[in-house]
Design a protein around this motif. Structure first.
Motif, mmCIF file in Angstrom:
data_model
loop_
_atom_site.group_PDB
_atom_site.id
_atom_site.type_symbol
_atom_site.label_atom_id
_atom_site.label_comp_id
_atom_site.label_asym_id
_atom_site.label_seq_id
_atom_site.Cartn_x
_atom_site.Cartn_y
_atom_site.Cartn_z
ATOM 1 N N PHE A 134 11.286 5.742 0.407
ATOM 2 C CA PHE A 134 10.032 6.013 1.115
ATOM 3 C C PHE A 134 9.561 4.756 1.835
ATOM 4 O O PHE A 134 9.249 4.776 3.036
ATOM 5 N N LEU A 135 9.550 3.643 1.117
ATOM 6 C CA LEU A 135 9.153 2.368 1.715
ATOM 7 C C LEU A 135 10.088 1.990 2.853
ATOM 8 O O LEU A 135 9.643 1.636 3.950
ATOM 9 N N ASP A 136 11.389 2.071 2.611
ATOM 10 C CA ASP A 136 12.352 1.615 3.614
ATOM 11 C C ASP A 136 12.255 2.443 4.904
ATOM 12 O O ASP A 136 12.309 1.893 6.003
ATOM 13 N N LYS A 137 12.090 3.749 4.767
ATOM 14 C CA LYS A 137 12.037 4.595 5.959
ATOM 15 C C LYS A 137 10.772 4.322 6.771
ATOM 16 O O LYS A 137 10.831 4.207 8.002
ATOM 17 N N ILE A 138 9.628 4.198 6.096
ATOM 18 C CA ILE A 138 8.397 3.921 6.836
ATOM 19 C C ILE A 138 8.472 2.559 7.524
ATOM 20 O O ILE A 138 8.112 2.411 8.696
ATOM 21 N N GLU A 139 8.955 1.561 6.775
ATOM 22 C CA GLU A 139 9.064 0.221 7.371
ATOM 23 C C GLU A 139 9.975 0.249 8.607
ATOM 24 O O GLU A 139 9.645 -0.308 9.655
ATOM 25 N N THR A 140 11.117 0.912 8.468
ATOM 26 C CA THR A 140 12.119 0.901 9.538
ATOM 27 C C THR A 140 11.676 1.703 10.755
ATOM 28 O O THR A 140 11.832 1.253 11.897
ATOM 29 N N GLU A 141 11.091 2.881 10.523
ATOM 30 C CA GLU A 141 10.821 3.794 11.628
ATOM 31 C C GLU A 141 9.387 3.729 12.167
ATOM 32 O O GLU A 141 9.160 4.075 13.329
ATOM 33 N N GLU A 142 8.446 3.291 11.332
ATOM 34 C CA GLU A 142 7.051 3.389 11.742
ATOM 35 C C GLU A 142 6.314 2.051 11.795
ATOM 36 O O GLU A 142 5.258 1.961 12.419
ATOM 37 N N ILE A 143 6.859 1.010 11.148
ATOM 38 C CA ILE A 143 6.179 -0.287 11.152
ATOM 39 C C ILE A 143 6.932 -1.306 11.997
ATOM 40 O O ILE A 143 6.347 -1.919 12.898
ATOM 41 N N LEU A 144 8.227 -1.509 11.751
ATOM 42 C CA LEU A 144 8.961 -2.503 12.542
ATOM 43 C C LEU A 144 8.851 -2.267 14.047
ATOM 44 O O LEU A 144 8.711 -3.239 14.811
ATOM 45 N N PRO A 145 8.879 -1.020 14.532
ATOM 46 C CA PRO A 145 8.790 -0.832 15.989
ATOM 47 C C PRO A 145 7.458 -1.253 16.608
ATOM 48 O O PRO A 145 7.387 -1.429 17.824
ATOM 49 N N ILE A 146 6.408 -1.409 15.809
ATOM 50 C CA ILE A 146 5.111 -1.781 16.379
ATOM 51 C C ILE A 146 4.744 -3.238 16.091
ATOM 52 O O ILE A 146 3.667 -3.687 16.476
ATOM 53 N N VAL A 147 5.628 -3.978 15.417
ATOM 54 C CA VAL A 147 5.363 -5.388 15.135
ATOM 55 C C VAL A 147 5.974 -6.235 16.253
ATOM 56 O O VAL A 147 7.184 -6.171 16.484
ATOM 57 N N GLY A 170 5.103 9.257 7.740
ATOM 58 C CA GLY A 170 5.162 8.501 6.493
ATOM 59 C C GLY A 170 3.864 7.773 6.207
ATOM 60 O O GLY A 170 3.374 7.772 5.069
ATOM 61 N N LEU A 171 3.296 7.140 7.223
ATOM 62 C CA LEU A 171 2.023 6.442 7.041
ATOM 63 C C LEU A 171 0.895 7.422 6.759
ATOM 64 O O LEU A 171 -0.014 7.133 5.976
ATOM 65 N N VAL A 172 0.956 8.583 7.398
ATOM 66 C CA VAL A 172 -0.038 9.624 7.103
ATOM 67 C C VAL A 172 0.077 10.037 5.641
ATOM 68 O O VAL A 172 -0.931 10.189 4.935
ATOM 69 N N LEU A 173 1.295 10.176 5.163
ATOM 70 C CA LEU A 173 1.507 10.532 3.759
ATOM 71 C C LEU A 173 0.995 9.419 2.843
ATOM 72 O O LEU A 173 0.363 9.695 1.807
ATOM 73 N N ALA A 174 1.231 8.166 3.221
ATOM 74 C CA ALA A 174 0.732 7.051 2.406
ATOM 75 C C ALA A 174 -0.787 7.105 2.277
ATOM 76 O O ALA A 174 -1.346 6.852 1.200
ATOM 77 N N THR A 183 6.778 16.011 -2.008
ATOM 78 C CA THR A 183 6.293 15.733 -0.647
ATOM 79 C C THR A 183 7.031 14.551 -0.039
ATOM 80 O O THR A 183 7.367 14.555 1.147
ATOM 81 N N ILE A 184 7.300 13.532 -0.866
ATOM 82 C CA ILE A 184 8.086 12.407 -0.357
ATOM 83 C C ILE A 184 9.512 12.850 -0.023
ATOM 84 O O ILE A 184 10.066 12.458 1.009
ATOM 85 N N ALA A 234 0.827 -1.213 0.000
ATOM 86 C CA ALA A 234 0.000 0.000 0.000
ATOM 87 C C ALA A 234 0.862 1.264 0.000
ATOM 88 O O ALA A 234 0.470 2.289 -0.565
ATOM 89 N N ILE A 235 2.030 1.179 0.626
ATOM 90 C CA ILE A 235 2.928 2.347 0.688
ATOM 91 C C ILE A 235 3.476 2.692 -0.692
ATOM 92 O O ILE A 235 3.575 3.863 -1.060
ATOM 93 N N ILE A 236 3.829 1.679 -1.481
ATOM 94 C CA ILE A 236 4.411 1.958 -2.794
ATOM 95 C C ILE A 236 3.357 2.076 -3.892
ATOM 96 O O ILE A 236 3.655 2.555 -4.986
ATOM 97 N N ALA A 237 2.122 1.672 -3.610
ATOM 98 C CA ALA A 237 1.092 1.634 -4.651
ATOM 99 C C ALA A 237 0.772 3.024 -5.188
ATOM 100 O O ALA A 237 0.855 3.276 -6.399
ATOM 101 N N TYR A 238 0.402 3.932 -4.274
ATOM 102 C CA TYR A 238 -0.158 5.206 -4.718
ATOM 103 C C TYR A 238 0.887 6.200 -5.222
ATOM 104 O O TYR A 238 0.602 6.935 -6.180
ATOM 105 N N PRO A 239 2.097 6.235 -4.666
ATOM 106 C CA PRO A 239 3.114 7.079 -5.317
ATOM 107 C C PRO A 239 3.356 6.649 -6.763
ATOM 108 O O PRO A 239 3.411 7.474 -7.674
#
Length: 478
Positions: free
Chosen positions: A319-332, A391-395, A472-473, A293-298
């Motif tokens: 864009f994908l790597d930063k969101i995954e690293t900073e905003e997704i991995l910490p909550i998994v 990043g997720l807000v931007l996605a 914006t990215i 979903a992160i890479i789809a819309y850009p």
């Protein structure tokens, strides 16, 4: 046929059915059917062959295609090092597709059938997105509740078959979802029992007490079939196959070992049986599906056709790597035997495989169903830990911009969501009033009341419209 095609190494005429599978799309044929084919090749579990089924009129076309080739499926694995082709023989019949599902109900009543499995898409479970729960008022469900003898849904047919088995003293079957949604066993349980309650509360209680609904995590990228895929099949000498499946080499299946009436020995061919499916599932849904979903819309907005081309664009990859690293991995949460950083790296590599030729448009499909499952929960979890996930807000803002109906080159985006017309209307309104997009409570729920999130979304969507996707990215990447 050519020598390059791997054929079943077992006698298909001696297979006996044990599974009815509803929904014979590409994913099932490249996933569950392949695992069973591998198992049958070992000489194991030959009483667990698949009978295919469908509950929608278009499923008749798939039935005609597969019956025309003795229910064999062509599976082409797209490894960048070289393609391989096999014919999978795990399915031995495909039931007629009928408005009242009579043949399907009869097949599921047969004592030989001990598992009924489904791939009916993430949106096929009649879940109310606002509540996250089964919706008994959905029109098709209400119709089945009022007329249980001639059901139109897969769940109505399952309830009818379980009722018949109970009346005949036949043990029930396991109901196993193979769809990609959180807690798929729980969701299927709620759909079957919730529907049964509408017409027969006593039967609902019996199902609750006697039928298993194992949760499972499934994973394999399988693009849609089109001219390219048919040409590929023809290159292997299979030019008469109208429905070949292409897929990546990677596959994974993690399932709860919770079955009512036995199961095939799938652990012998790489299936993981675990009581921690939820951990694997969250990892996959947040990192892989969220990543899609992160890479789809850009990509969709920048006019990029293929996923691997989007991944070759450093801006989107970063864009994908930063969101995954900073905003997704910490909550998994931790996953047994899995390094999350290594899993992220694996996912990035899989997305970048040029042989897959998966399209950005496919990833953009049905955002109104996918965003609440793959992106919004990660936004919520970040807010709960005191982080506004920019990043997720931007996605999510890019999804809104995509739904406005034109890309950044001015090209019209053809309808790409069941609710496209309404989405487009609201997305265009949101250009002037971004908060209007968040008022779709079925998607965002009470996030529309979270001042921090609303402010971040408003600023971000304004930036996207004013400065464009790429700028914006870049600002997000810093």
């Amino acid at each position: 046929m050519t020598a390059e095609i791997a054929l079943p190494r077992y006698d298909r005429s001696k297979l006996k059915p044990g599974i009815v599978h509803i929904g014979l799309g590409n994913f099932h044929r490249a996933h569950m059917a392949v695992y069973l084919d591998d198992l049958f090749n070992l000489g194991e579990s030959h009483d667990w062959a698949i009978i295919g089924a469908g509950v929608r009129a278009p499923d008749s076309r798939m039935r005609d295609a597969l019956k025309g080739q003795d229910c064999l499926s062509t599976i082409i694995e797209l490894d960048p090092k070289g393609k391989t082709c096999r014919r999978v023989g795990a399915m031995i019949d495909f039931l007629p597709v009928e408005p009242d599902n009579a043949s399907l109900i009869a097949a599921m009543t047969d004592p030989q059938i001990r598992i009924v499995s489904l791939t009916v898409t993430e949106g096929g479970y009649f879940v109310n997105p606002a509540t996250g729960k089964f919706d008994p008022a959905a029109p098709d469900i209400a119709a089945d509740g009022a007329n249980p003898g001639a059901p139109v849904t897969a769940f109505g047919a399952i309830v009818a078959a379980l009722k018949a088995r109970r009346a005949a003293g036949i043990p029930p079957f396991t109901v196993m979802s193979c769809d990609n949604l959180p807690g798929n066993g729980h969701v299927t349980h709620d759909a079957v029992i919730g529907l049964a309650r509408l017409s027969d509360p006593e039967l609902a209680g019996w199902i609750q007490a006697n039928v298993a609904f194992p949760n499972g995590m499934v994973d394999r990228i399988t693009p849609a079939t089109g001219p390219r895929e048919r040409a590929m099949a023809a290159s292997f000498g299979l030019g008469d196959d109208p429905v070949p499946v292409t897929c990546e080499p990677f596959r994974q299946w993690v399932v709860e070992d919770k079955f009512t009436n036995g199961r095939p020995a799938l652990e012998k061919v790489g299936v993981t049986f675990s009581d921690q499916v939820h951990a694997f599932e969250m990892m996959k849904i947040r990192i892989l599906n969220g990543g899609h979903a992160i890479i789809a819309y850009p990509g969709g907005l920048m006019g990029i056709e293929y996923v691997h081309e989007a991944m070759a664009e450093p801006l989107i990859r970063d864009f994908l790597d930063k969101i995954e690293t900073e905003e997704i991995l910490p909550i998994v949460p931790p996953v047994p035997g899995t390094d999350l950083d290594a899993y992220k790296t694996l996912i990035i590599g899989r997305f970048s495989n040029p042989e897959i030729a998966d399209t950005e448009r496919r990833l953009c499909l049905d955002g109104s169903n996918r965003q609440p499952k793959f992106i919004i929960p990660s936004i919520r979890d970040n807010l709960a830990r005191g982080v506004v996930p920019k990043g997720l807000v931007l996605a999510s803002a890019l999804w809104c911009r995509y739904c406005a109906g034109t890309d950044e080159n001015g090209a019209v985006i053809e309808p790409n969501d069941p609710d496209w017309d309404r989405l487009t209307r609201v997305a265009q309104e949101a250009r002037a009033q971004p908060a209007a997009w968040l008022e779709r409570r079925a998607i965002y729920g009470d996030l529309a009341d979270n001042a921090e999130f609303v402010a971040a979304f408003t600023q971000t969507l304004n930036d996207v419209w004013k400065n464009g996707t790429a700028a914006t990215i870049r600002a997000y990447l810093g």
